[in-house]
Design a protein around this motif. Structure first.
Motif, PDB file in Angstrom:
ATOM      1  N   ALA A  12       0.711  -1.187  -0.178  1.00 18.77           N
ATOM      2  CA  ALA A  12      -0.034   0.194   0.111  1.00 18.77           C
ATOM      3  C   ALA A  12       0.889   1.158  -0.036  1.00 18.77           C
ATOM      4  O   ALA A  12       0.512   2.284   0.594  1.00 18.77           O
ATOM      5  N   GLN A  80       8.563   2.279   2.078  1.00 19.89           N
ATOM      6  CA  GLN A  80       9.242   2.345   0.442  1.00 19.89           C
ATOM      7  C   GLN A  80       9.242   4.073   0.409  1.00 19.89           C
ATOM      8  O   GLN A  80       8.455   4.576   0.226  1.00 19.89           O
ATOM      9  N   ASN A  84       8.415   3.503  -6.566  1.00 22.99           N
ATOM     10  CA  ASN A  84       9.155   3.173  -7.780  1.00 22.99           C
ATOM     11  C   ASN A  84       8.821   1.931  -8.488  1.00 22.99           C
ATOM     12  O   ASN A  84       9.241   1.435  -9.288  1.00 22.99           O
ATOM     13  N   THR A  86       5.708  -1.778  -7.983  1.00 21.83           N
ATOM     14  CA  THR A  86       5.503  -2.775  -7.075  1.00 21.83           C
ATOM     15  C   THR A  86       6.888  -3.566  -6.623  1.00 21.83           C
ATOM     16  O   THR A  86       6.848  -4.004  -5.821  1.00 21.83           O
ATOM     17  N   ALA A  89       8.636  -1.897  -4.214  1.00 25.58           N
ATOM     18  CA  ALA A  89       8.094  -2.020  -2.985  1.00 25.58           C
ATOM     19  C   ALA A  89       8.330  -3.415  -2.112  1.00 25.58           C
ATOM     20  O   ALA A  89       8.423  -3.221  -0.954  1.00 25.58           O
ATOM     21  N   ASP A 109      -5.209  -2.816  -2.503  1.00 23.27           N
ATOM     22  CA  ASP A 109      -6.286  -2.069  -3.088  1.00 23.27           C
ATOM     23  C   ASP A 109      -7.281  -3.064  -3.506  1.00 23.27           C
ATOM     24  O   ASP A 109      -8.297  -2.787  -4.528  1.00 23.27           O
ATOM     25  N   THR A 110      -7.431  -4.399  -3.402  1.00 26.58           N
ATOM     26  CA  THR A 110      -8.269  -5.386  -3.593  1.00 26.58           C
ATOM     27  C   THR A 110      -8.992  -5.683  -2.632  1.00 26.58           C
ATOM     28  O   THR A 110      -8.699  -6.856  -2.140  1.00 26.58           O
ATOM     29  N   GLU A 156       1.971  -5.498 -18.492  1.00 28.10           N
ATOM     30  CA  GLU A 156       0.975  -4.017 -17.878  1.00 28.10           C
ATOM     31  C   GLU A 156       0.667  -3.691 -19.152  1.00 28.10           C
ATOM     32  O   GLU A 156       1.073  -3.530 -20.244  1.00 28.10           O
ATOM     33  N   ASN A 171      -4.012 -10.346 -14.582  1.00 27.03           N
ATOM     34  CA  ASN A 171      -3.371 -10.487 -13.391  1.00 27.03           C
ATOM     35  C   ASN A 171      -4.110  -9.757 -12.052  1.00 27.03           C
ATOM     36  O   ASN A 171      -4.149  -8.771 -12.304  1.00 27.03           O
ATOM     37  N   TYR A 175      -0.002 -13.264  -5.225  1.00 23.27           N
ATOM     38  CA  TYR A 175       1.071 -14.375  -5.499  1.00 23.27           C
ATOM     39  C   TYR A 175       1.466 -15.091  -4.276  1.00 23.27           C
ATOM     40  O   TYR A 175       1.575 -14.455  -3.165  1.00 23.27           O
ATOM     41  N   TYR A 199       8.725  -3.334 -11.896  1.00 24.65           N
ATOM     42  CA  TYR A 199       7.652  -4.462 -11.909  1.00 24.65           C
ATOM     43  C   TYR A 199       7.496  -5.550 -10.990  1.00 24.65           C
ATOM     44  O   TYR A 199       8.296  -6.386 -11.211  1.00 24.65           O
ATOM     45  N   THR A 201       5.575  -7.854 -11.210  1.00 19.21           N
ATOM     46  CA  THR A 201       5.104  -8.841 -12.164  1.00 19.21           C
ATOM     47  C   THR A 201       6.319  -9.598 -12.774  1.00 19.21           C
ATOM     48  O   THR A 201       6.152 -10.712 -13.017  1.00 19.21           O
ATOM     49  N   ASN A 228      -8.464   1.645  -8.473  1.00 23.65           N
ATOM     50  CA  ASN A 228      -7.651   2.476  -8.627  1.00 23.65           C
ATOM     51  C   ASN A 228      -8.472   4.083  -8.646  1.00 23.65           C
ATOM     52  O   ASN A 228      -7.536   5.109  -8.294  1.00 23.65           O
TER      53      ASN A 228
END
Ligand code: UD1
Ligand code: CA
Length: 420
Positions: A12, A80, A84, A86, A89, A109-110, A156, A171, A175, A199, A201, A228
């Motif tokens: 977050a 963080q 810069n 995720t 982070a 945020d989910t 992305e 996505n 994870y 990223y 990801t 978002n």
């Protein structure tokens, strides 16, 4: 790998720029609790090891202020310094985590993710990520697969070519990864992408290829919705509200019109109660069996209704305690008020609980009869079986004894009621 300890990290640290209010999305109220609390409490149900919440400096203070004293205060905060991406982070959080074991990573945020889904992800032998097939994938990272269906990329939106943009498998940003493999992958990240960010990801893809991890796929956006913008926030609120109402209905609460009924998280309602349309019941309220509420009622401030009590049209109850069988059926405000069993509160009654500086209590005895349009200026007590005439104004501290009848402005006694 699936038997090792499961640590959890919630990200977050973003700036919440797309929310456009200047305040963190983590603290947006969502059906009675902050958005972030939904995520943290779902994650807590599966975590067996460390619980780390990653924050950025912009919103650190406000989120930590909330955290302190919240049900999630046992989460440890990592910082963080700059948003810069995720991947960065996660890098900032790694120093707070053990060298080995498994790490569940979630985005803060989910809010509608279910603990059962997280548990299923955690059961996968070799680590896993969550994807979803959605109607409109815009805003999310897309999953790229080869002809055999193997995962070959998490792309992305800003980095998608036309073909990848059309992919409907996205996505979810959840994870379960092997920590030592993740450490190596994070160290190897670069910012060679459209947003110039690190990223997560990229690291997740590399860990999952190395450990032969799974992609767990669900259908639809309801559970993985990422908030978002405030448009997403309203969608998340609708989803969670429907789930909350569904649980009440399945436990025996009659909700005449779910579309116009708003019941927040953390409301207890006993089976047999009925909620009529256009009703709002806020967190902390408790409703007994066979109560009736609404239409157009608003319950808040931990209002409690004992069995068979009623709050009808255009009634607002704040920190009110309704005794068994007590009724306030029309156009009434009950604030900081105790209503005894089987008391009847007439149409248009107002408890004037606020004198401009402090709030005061009103106590109404059992079987009291409050005439239409009565104003009770708190602090004041109306005794058991007492009556106020229509339009009476009972001034503060002019308590009405048991069985007494009062009328007028200011209310004066007519003596004992014959019915008492
Ligand atoms: C992310 C994923 C995307 C996925 C989507 C699911 C990446 C690169 N993208 O995109 O594939 O489909 O989530 O919802 O991971 N955050 C930080 N520090 C940062 C940036 C973000 O802590 O520097 C936090 C945010 O506060 C947020 C979460 O990470 O809670 C996700 O960040 P966000 O910017 O919303 O990522 P998306 O663009 O939604
Ligand atoms: Ca997001």
């Amino acid at each position: 790998m699936s038997s090792s300890e499961l640590h959890v990290l919630v990200l977050a640290g973003g700036e919440s720029t797309r929310i456009r209010t200047g305040r963190p999305k983590a603290l947006l109220d969502l059906c009675g609790r902050p958005l972030l609390e939904w995520v943290l409490s779902a994650a807590e149900e599966v975590a067996s090891g460390s619980r780390i919440l990653l924050l950025g400096p912009t919103h650190q203070e406000s989120i930590e202020t909330w955290l302190d004293g919240s049900p999630c205060e046992n989460w440890k905060v990592a910082i963080q310094p700059e948003a810069n991406g995720t991947g960065d982070a996660v890098r900032c959080a790694l120093e707070h985590l053990p060298e080995t074991g498994r790490l569940l990573i979630l985005c803060g945020d989910t809010p509608s993710l279910q603990p059962e889904t997280l548990a299923f992800l955690a059961e996968q032998e070799n680590g896993a990520m969550l994807s979803s097939i959605v109607e409109d994938p815009s805003g999310y990272g897309r999953l790229a697969r080869d002809k055999e269906g193997n995962l070959i990329g998490i792309v992305e939106e800003a980095d998608c070519d036309e073909e990848t943009l059309a992919v409907q498998e996205i996505n979810a940003g959840v994870y379960v990864l092997d920590l030592s493999a993740l450490r190596k992958a994070i160290a190897n990240l670069d910012t060679d992408n459209a947003q110039g960010e690190f990223y997560l990801t990229d690291a997740a893809l590399s860990v999952l290829s190395e450990t032969d991890g799974a992609v767990v796929t669900i259908e639809g956006e309801d559970e993985i919705l990422g908030v978002n913008t405030l448009v997403d926030h309203a969608r998340a609120a609708r989803i969670l509200r429907e789930w909350i109402l569904g649980e009440h209905m399945l436990s025996g609460v009659q909700v005449d019109d779910p579309a116009s009924t708003f019941i927040e998280h953390g409301v207890e309602i006993a089976p047999g109660a009925r909620i009529l349309p256009f009703t709002v019941i806020r967190k902390g309220c408790k409703v007994g069996a066979d109560c009736s509420i609404g239409p157009f009622a608003h319950l808040r401030g931990a209002t409690q209704m004992a069995d068979k009590s009623e709050l009808g049209n255009f009634v607002e109850a704040k920190n009110a305690q309704m005794g068994e069988g007590a009724k306030a059926k029309h156009l009434t405000y009950l604030g900081d008020t105790t209503v005894g069993s089987r008391a009847n509160i007439g149409c248009g009654t107002i408890t004037a609980n606020y004198d401009g500086t402090a709030k005061h209590r009103t106590e109404i005895g059992s079987r009291a009869f409050i005439g239409s349009g009565t104003v009770l200026v708190a602090p004041v007590k109306v005794g058991d079986g007492a009556t106020t005439g229509a339009g009476a104004v009972v001034l503060s501290n002019r308590d009405v004894p048991d069985g007494e009848v009062v009328i007028g402005i200011p209310a004066k006694s007519l003596g004992k009621s014959t019915k008492a």
